[in-house]
Write a protein that holds these residues in place. Structure first.
Motif, PDB file in Angstrom:
ATOM      1  N   GLU A  90       0.806  -1.266   0.014  1.00  0.00           N
ATOM      2  CA  GLU A  90       0.059  -0.089   0.061  1.00  0.00           C
ATOM      3  C   GLU A  90       0.697   1.189  -0.017  1.00  0.00           C
ATOM      4  N   CYS A  93       1.692   2.075  -3.569  1.00  0.00           N
ATOM      5  CA  CYS A  93       0.748   2.658  -4.353  1.00  0.00           C
ATOM      6  C   CYS A  93       0.600   4.167  -3.882  1.00  0.00           C
ATOM      7  N   ASP A  94       0.873   4.366  -2.368  1.00  0.00           N
ATOM      8  CA  ASP A  94       0.616   5.757  -1.880  1.00  0.00           C
ATOM      9  C   ASP A  94       1.668   6.906  -2.771  1.00  0.00           C
ATOM     10  N   ARG A  96       3.236   6.513  -5.493  1.00  0.00           N
ATOM     11  CA  ARG A  96       3.273   6.830  -6.912  1.00  0.00           C
ATOM     12  C   ARG A  96       1.814   7.703  -7.105  1.00  0.00           C
ATOM     13  N   TRP A  97       0.957   7.462  -6.369  1.00  0.00           N
ATOM     14  CA  TRP A  97      -0.334   8.245  -6.348  1.00  0.00           C
ATOM     15  C   TRP A  97      -0.134   9.983  -6.224  1.00  0.00           C
ATOM     16  N   TRP A  98       0.533   9.866  -4.984  1.00  0.00           N
ATOM     17  CA  TRP A  98       0.749  11.183  -4.574  1.00  0.00           C
ATOM     18  C   TRP A  98       1.652  12.193  -5.290  1.00  0.00           C
ATOM     19  N   THR A 100       1.852  12.448  -8.111  1.00  0.00           N
ATOM     20  CA  THR A 100       1.141  12.977  -9.424  1.00  0.00           C
ATOM     21  C   THR A 100       0.035  13.898  -8.991  1.00  0.00           C
ATOM     22  N   ASP A 101       0.040  14.426  -7.722  1.00  0.00           N
ATOM     23  CA  ASP A 101      -0.913  15.369  -6.990  1.00  0.00           C
ATOM     24  C   ASP A 101      -0.594  16.800  -7.617  1.00  0.00           C
ATOM     25  N   ASP A 178       4.990   4.706 -13.114  1.00  0.00           N
ATOM     26  CA  ASP A 178       4.621   3.360 -12.389  1.00  0.00           C
ATOM     27  C   ASP A 178       5.495   2.679 -11.495  1.00  0.00           C
ATOM     28  N   THR A 209       2.874  10.050 -16.796  1.00  0.00           N
ATOM     29  CA  THR A 209       3.452   8.804 -16.151  1.00  0.00           C
ATOM     30  C   THR A 209       4.883   8.635 -17.026  1.00  0.00           C
TER      31      THR A 209
END
Length: 315
Positions: A90, A93-94, A96-98, A100-101, A178, A209
């Protein structure tokens, strides 16, 4: 057997007393003596066989207990490291997501007092929701930290040069959005010498990406309490727990959680013998271990769960 022997002796005496008339009876007395000796010999062999069987059964029972406990503890060790890796998946995942904020991308593309403040507010909001993190840092392409989520708690992070730190350098080697990087557990002096698992990735232009790397995001997982909670939840009985050490080891068999007080960072002499899981007995202890199988796209770092149980008094 003693009675048979006495009977043979008495028979010989009576045969001798009877003289010629007792000669035939003397033969019977001799055969009775031979029988007594044979019975005595058979009795001795029987006692030895019974003793050997009892010892064999005792050893077999002890080994069965060892095998049962070894298999069970191996399963528990595997469970511990699997739970950790599911948790750390998790985290991957965090980060990589953040990365792109928009607030994080903007502070690197258009640095200003306003964009820095907006990024701080956004990072602080994330930290309020995700309490497993100590802090989140945004560093520019040169490795200068320009925004953090907890500037009041960790003021030394502001403008910190992290260009030589592994998490930053590794983040810039990611080929696209990714990918991510993770470092082994370390203590971070800027974060109060807390034990941290650091995840990082490059922040890319426009948040795309495959955009160019314009900086890096580092997230610092509060390792010690989270790992302790996992180990505390492992299903050992109170009696087993009193006589056992539950540990998480990195790929170099360095203790990264559990063990004795002050064991963090010390080397544990684990014997794999080419196995990824199993158990063995050594120096009065039963040692069970299991290497992480990874979780989803998170392959893990070769960490292991390990349980050492003293067997000096009982298995």
């Amino acid at each position: 057997m003693k009675q048979t022997g006495m009977l043979a002796i008495n028979a010989r005496l009576e045969a001798a007393r009877a003289g010629e008339a007792g000669r035939a009876f003397s033969v019977v007395a001799q055969e009775l003596g031979v029988l007594a000796t044979s019975i005595s010999h058979i009795g001795g062999e029987l006692r030895q066989a019974i003793s050997a069987n009892i010892a064999s059964l005792s050893n077999a029972g002890t080994q069965m207990l060892v095998d049962f406990k070894g298999t069970r503890h191996t399963d528990l060790a595997r469970s511990a490291v699997e739970i950790i890796d599911r948790n750390l998946y998790e985290r991957s995942c965090d980060v990589r997501w953040w990365a792109t904020d928009s607030a994080i991308v903007d502070v690197l593309q258009k640095p200003s007092r306003e964009s820095v403040q907006h990024a701080r507010e956004r990072l602080a909001t994330i930290l309020r929701s995700y309490t497993v993190y100590l802090d989140l840092w945004v560093a520019d392409r040169e490795g200068r930290v320009i925004a953090t989520g907890r500037p009041d708690r960790y003021p030394l992070a502001h403008n910190l040069d992290v260009s030589q730190e592994a998490w930053f350098r590794h983040a810039l080697t990611t080929a696209n959005g990714d990918e991510f990087r993770v470092c082994d557990i370390t203590t971070n002096p800027t974060l109060g010498n807390a034990q941290v698992a650091t995840y990082s990735t490059a922040v890319r232009a426009e948040g795309r990406t495959r955009g160019n790397a314009i900086g890096a995001l580092g997230i610092f997982f509060d390792w010690e309490p989270q790992a302790a909670a996992v180990l505390d939840g492992i299903g050992l009985t109170p009696a087993e727990r009193r006589g056992s050490k539950l540990m998480l080891l990195d790929a170099s068999h360095r203790v990264i959680a559990g063990g004795d007080r002050g064991a963090f960072g010390s080397h544990y002499p684990l014997r794999l013998d080419g196995r990824t899981s199993g158990y063995y007995q050594h120096d009065g202890a039963l040692v069970a271990f299991a290497e992480t199988p990874g979780y989803e796209t998170y392959r893990g770092l070769g960490w292991l769960g390990c349980i050492e149980t003293r067997t000096d008094e009982s298995v």
